[in-house]
Design a protein around this motif. Sequence first.
Motif, mmCIF file in Angstrom:
data_model
loop_
_atom_site.group_PDB
_atom_site.id
_atom_site.type_symbol
_atom_site.label_atom_id
_atom_site.label_comp_id
_atom_site.label_asym_id
_atom_site.label_seq_id
_atom_site.Cartn_x
_atom_site.Cartn_y
_atom_site.Cartn_z
ATOM 1 N N ALA A 21 146.382 -27.163 36.695
ATOM 2 C CA ALA A 21 145.528 -26.053 37.130
ATOM 3 C C ALA A 21 146.321 -24.745 37.161
ATOM 4 O O ALA A 21 145.842 -23.706 36.705
ATOM 5 C CB ALA A 21 144.929 -26.349 38.508
ATOM 6 N N CYS A 24 147.046 -23.645 33.494
ATOM 7 C CA CYS A 24 145.846 -23.083 32.854
ATOM 8 C C CYS A 24 145.594 -21.665 33.322
ATOM 9 O O CYS A 24 145.298 -20.775 32.514
ATOM 10 C CB CYS A 24 144.623 -23.947 33.147
ATOM 11 N N ASN A 25 145.706 -21.428 34.619
ATOM 12 C CA ASN A 25 145.442 -20.089 35.153
ATOM 13 C C ASN A 25 146.480 -19.088 34.645
ATOM 14 O O ASN A 25 146.135 -17.964 34.263
ATOM 15 C CB ASN A 25 145.442 -20.115 36.670
ATOM 16 N N GLU A 46 137.484 -13.288 36.201
ATOM 17 C CA GLU A 46 137.647 -14.577 36.880
ATOM 18 C C GLU A 46 139.095 -15.080 36.827
ATOM 19 O O GLU A 46 139.503 -15.851 37.680
ATOM 20 C CB GLU A 46 136.704 -15.625 36.283
ATOM 21 N N GLY A 52 142.931 -21.272 39.655
ATOM 22 C CA GLY A 52 143.834 -22.361 39.286
ATOM 23 C C GLY A 52 145.132 -22.345 40.057
ATOM 24 O O GLY A 52 145.661 -23.396 40.408
ATOM 25 N N SER A 99 138.385 -23.438 43.004
ATOM 26 C CA SER A 99 138.776 -23.444 41.602
ATOM 27 C C SER A 99 137.600 -23.814 40.698
ATOM 28 O O SER A 99 137.424 -23.238 39.620
ATOM 29 C CB SER A 99 139.944 -24.418 41.394
ATOM 30 N N THR A 100 136.777 -24.749 41.130
ATOM 31 C CA THR A 100 135.597 -25.161 40.363
ATOM 32 C C THR A 100 134.609 -24.012 40.215
ATOM 33 O O THR A 100 134.090 -23.766 39.118
ATOM 34 C CB THR A 100 134.902 -26.360 41.043
ATOM 35 N N ALA A 103 136.114 -21.335 37.853
ATOM 36 C CA ALA A 103 136.076 -21.806 36.462
ATOM 37 C C ALA A 103 134.649 -21.814 35.927
ATOM 38 O O ALA A 103 134.401 -21.440 34.770
ATOM 39 C CB ALA A 103 136.698 -23.198 36.355
ATOM 40 N N PHE A 154 139.191 -22.601 30.602
ATOM 41 C CA PHE A 154 138.298 -22.659 31.765
ATOM 42 C C PHE A 154 137.618 -24.024 31.877
ATOM 43 O O PHE A 154 137.388 -24.513 32.988
ATOM 44 C CB PHE A 154 137.263 -21.537 31.741
ATOM 45 N N LEU A 157 140.218 -26.274 33.343
ATOM 46 C CA LEU A 157 140.347 -25.954 34.766
ATOM 47 C C LEU A 157 139.169 -26.507 35.565
ATOM 48 O O LEU A 157 139.354 -27.027 36.669
ATOM 49 C CB LEU A 157 140.448 -24.442 34.938
ATOM 50 N N LEU A 158 137.978 -26.453 35.001
ATOM 51 C CA LEU A 158 136.791 -27.001 35.664
ATOM 52 C C LEU A 158 136.903 -28.513 35.833
ATOM 53 O O LEU A 158 136.645 -29.050 36.918
ATOM 54 C CB LEU A 158 135.535 -26.634 34.869
ATOM 55 N N SER A 161 139.660 -29.363 38.405
ATOM 56 C CA SER A 161 139.211 -29.052 39.767
ATOM 57 C C SER A 161 138.230 -30.086 40.289
ATOM 58 O O SER A 161 138.292 -30.472 41.460
ATOM 59 C CB SER A 161 138.573 -27.666 39.803
#
Length: 194
Positions: A21, A24-25, A46, A52, A99-100, A103, A154, A157-158, A161
């Motif tokens: 996470a 990714c961010n 975002e 993340g 985080s969800t 994302a 993203f 990340l989704l 999360s």
Amino acid sequence: MCTGKCSRFIAVALYPLALLAIICNIVLFFPDGDTKYAKDDHITEEVKYMGGVIGGGVMVLLPALYIHLTGSQSCCANRCGMFLSIAFAAVGVIGGLYSTVVAGLGLQNGPLCKVLVIWTTPFKEVSTNYLSDSSMWTSCTAPDNIVPFHIGLFATLLAVSCLEVVLCAIQMINGLFGCLCGTCTEKGVCWSKL
């Protein structure tokens, strides 16, 4: 599976998810592998929310460390430790949910990109879903391949999360059982501590 072993399993699973996470961010700050977009503040909104790093990263990593301690035969492997693991896991759930949401918003709104001569978020207010219509992606002229880059990170990340939320929620239930009947460090049977 006893509550202590379950805690160790969950913690070990949370470590790479939190790291992924965070990565990714951070990568989202550098579209096309270039720092100029971050310097010029041409980064999707975002990404700046740090879902993340803060939510799926730090807010999950710290509980994972404590949850790991509750699963080992140490000072935290007792009913009180398992009770505290419920609170730590709840922090992980909150971080994962944050985080969800970030994302999900990132995927819904789409990337910030250059369209002709202006920087805008071209897919934010359109009726057609850009995720399923790749012909719309050509409207973004810079950074190169920004739409698949944006979607890939993203979406990752989704997914990460969501897994973090599920694992932390399982630990909350596991912590409740561990609080009620112990961590089964003796004889491998939870009920032996009652």
